[in-house]
Design a protein around this motif. Structure first.
Motif, PDB file in Angstrom:
ATOM      1  N   VAL A 144       0.849  -1.175   0.000  1.00  0.00           N
ATOM      2  CA  VAL A 144       0.000   0.000   0.000  1.00  0.00           C
ATOM      3  C   VAL A 144       0.885   1.224   0.000  1.00  0.00           C
ATOM      4  O   VAL A 144       1.856   1.318   0.753  1.00  0.00           O
ATOM      5  CB  VAL A 144      -0.916   0.002   1.249  1.00  0.00           C
ATOM      6  N   SER A 145       0.556   2.169  -0.873  1.00  0.00           N
ATOM      7  CA  SER A 145       1.414   3.327  -1.040  1.00  0.00           C
ATOM      8  C   SER A 145       1.391   4.244   0.184  1.00  0.00           C
ATOM      9  O   SER A 145       0.364   4.434   0.815  1.00  0.00           O
ATOM     10  CB  SER A 145       0.969   4.118  -2.267  1.00  0.00           C
ATOM     11  N   MET A 157      -0.314   4.933   5.963  1.00  0.00           N
ATOM     12  CA  MET A 157      -1.716   4.555   6.073  1.00  0.00           C
ATOM     13  C   MET A 157      -2.280   5.130   7.361  1.00  0.00           C
ATOM     14  O   MET A 157      -1.774   4.847   8.430  1.00  0.00           O
ATOM     15  CB  MET A 157      -1.877   3.034   6.044  1.00  0.00           C
ATOM     16  N   ILE A 188      -8.022  11.615   2.498  1.00  0.00           N
ATOM     17  CA  ILE A 188      -6.775  10.874   2.648  1.00  0.00           C
ATOM     18  C   ILE A 188      -5.599  11.830   2.546  1.00  0.00           C
ATOM     19  O   ILE A 188      -5.555  12.676   1.662  1.00  0.00           O
ATOM     20  CB  ILE A 188      -6.665   9.771   1.579  1.00  0.00           C
ATOM     21  N   SER A 210      -2.709   6.439   2.389  1.00  0.00           N
ATOM     22  CA  SER A 210      -3.862   5.587   2.169  1.00  0.00           C
ATOM     23  C   SER A 210      -4.642   5.509   3.471  1.00  0.00           C
ATOM     24  O   SER A 210      -4.213   6.036   4.489  1.00  0.00           O
ATOM     25  CB  SER A 210      -3.405   4.207   1.702  1.00  0.00           C
ATOM     26  N   TYR A 255      -7.109   3.152   6.253  1.00  0.00           N
ATOM     27  CA  TYR A 255      -7.573   1.878   6.804  1.00  0.00           C
ATOM     28  C   TYR A 255      -8.804   2.172   7.638  1.00  0.00           C
ATOM     29  O   TYR A 255      -8.732   2.900   8.620  1.00  0.00           O
ATOM     30  CB  TYR A 255      -6.475   1.242   7.653  1.00  0.00           C
ATOM     31  N   GLN A 311      -3.904   5.966  -4.509  1.00  0.00           N
ATOM     32  CA  GLN A 311      -4.256   5.872  -3.091  1.00  0.00           C
ATOM     33  C   GLN A 311      -5.179   4.684  -2.881  1.00  0.00           C
ATOM     34  O   GLN A 311      -5.926   4.289  -3.780  1.00  0.00           O
ATOM     35  CB  GLN A 311      -4.898   7.167  -2.603  1.00  0.00           C
ATOM     36  N   GLU A 312      -5.112   4.107  -1.684  1.00  0.00           N
ATOM     37  CA  GLU A 312      -5.877   2.904  -1.394  1.00  0.00           C
ATOM     38  C   GLU A 312      -6.695   3.051  -0.124  1.00  0.00           C
ATOM     39  O   GLU A 312      -6.349   3.835   0.757  1.00  0.00           O
ATOM     40  CB  GLU A 312      -4.946   1.695  -1.260  1.00  0.00           C
ATOM     41  N   ILE A 313      -7.754   2.271  -0.076  1.00  0.00           N
ATOM     42  CA  ILE A 313      -8.586   2.168   1.116  1.00  0.00           C
ATOM     43  C   ILE A 313      -8.715   0.684   1.442  1.00  0.00           C
ATOM     44  O   ILE A 313      -9.024  -0.121   0.562  1.00  0.00           O
ATOM     45  CB  ILE A 313      -9.978   2.782   0.893  1.00  0.00           C
ATOM     46  N   ARG A 371     -10.287  -4.160  -0.301  1.00  0.00           N
ATOM     47  CA  ARG A 371      -9.262  -3.157  -0.587  1.00  0.00           C
ATOM     48  C   ARG A 371      -9.573  -2.525  -1.937  1.00  0.00           C
ATOM     49  O   ARG A 371      -9.848  -3.222  -2.905  1.00  0.00           O
ATOM     50  CB  ARG A 371      -7.911  -3.848  -0.621  1.00  0.00           C
ATOM     51  N   ARG A 420      -8.315   0.565  -4.821  1.00  0.00           N
ATOM     52  CA  ARG A 420      -7.240   1.464  -5.284  1.00  0.00           C
ATOM     53  C   ARG A 420      -7.844   2.440  -6.290  1.00  0.00           C
ATOM     54  O   ARG A 420      -8.602   2.060  -7.169  1.00  0.00           O
ATOM     55  CB  ARG A 420      -6.108   0.690  -5.935  1.00  0.00           C
ATOM     56  N   TRP A 424     -12.501   3.921  -8.476  1.00  0.00           N
ATOM     57  CA  TRP A 424     -11.963   3.029  -7.449  1.00  0.00           C
ATOM     58  C   TRP A 424     -12.138   1.609  -7.965  1.00  0.00           C
ATOM     59  O   TRP A 424     -13.227   1.242  -8.419  1.00  0.00           O
ATOM     60  CB  TRP A 424     -12.744   3.185  -6.143  1.00  0.00           C
TER      61      TRP A 424
END
Length: 153
Positions: free
Chosen positions: A47-48, A51, A70, A75, A77, A103-105, A139, A141, A149
């Motif tokens: 994950v970039s 977090m 974010i 990212s 969580y 970005q990720e969730i 997850r 991205r 997303w």
């Protein structure tokens, strides 16, 4: 100088074995360890950035959890801890205007959510789960070009 194709093959590798690399900046042929290559690949798959964690403990069915913006380069969580299993709930993603490419969730829940809605908040959401079992996760991205997303886990 021996070319890579003329080298003898090996049957197994360990972390200290060396791999030839052509350095793109100088054009020089150099070496790197298998361990260094493995660390580089893991960094690409991780994950970039940093977090940040957001907590939500919904107390009734029909809940809505709005995710916080974010941090740039980071990212998010979401640790979802409903008081019980619920028939319905919505997770609203951060505004598409405030999200960067890559970005990720990651969302984890401790209880069942039978009918889950993941709202894109200005972005398309592809492959979002429609239900979550207890202790399930997903997850996403963000792709900045397509403003979407994508579920990746």
């Amino acid at each position: 100088m021996t070319s890579v194709s003329n080298l003898s093959p090996v049957d197994a590798v360990n972390g200290s074995d060396q791999i030839p690399v052509q350095a793109s900046q100088s054009g020089d042929l150099r070496k790197m360890s298998v361990s260094l290559l493995a660390a580089y690949i893991q960094e690409l798959l991780s994950v970039s950035g940093n977090m940040q964690t957001q907590y939500a403990a919904p107390a009734a069915t029909g809940f809505t959890v709005a995710l916080v913006p974010i941090t740039p380069g980071g990212s998010l969580y979401l640790l979802l801890t409903p008081l019980a299993g619920y028939a319905a709930g919505t997770i609203t993603l951060p505004s598409a205007a405030n999200v960067a490419d890559g970005q990720e969730i990651v969302c984890n829940t401790t209880q069942v959510v039978t009918a889950l809605t993941v709202a894109g908040n200005g972005a398309t959401v592809v492959g979002a789960p429609t239900t979550l079992a207890a202790n399930a996760f997903f997850r996403l991205r963000y792709d900045g070009i397509l403003q979407s997303w994508y579920r990746i886990g």
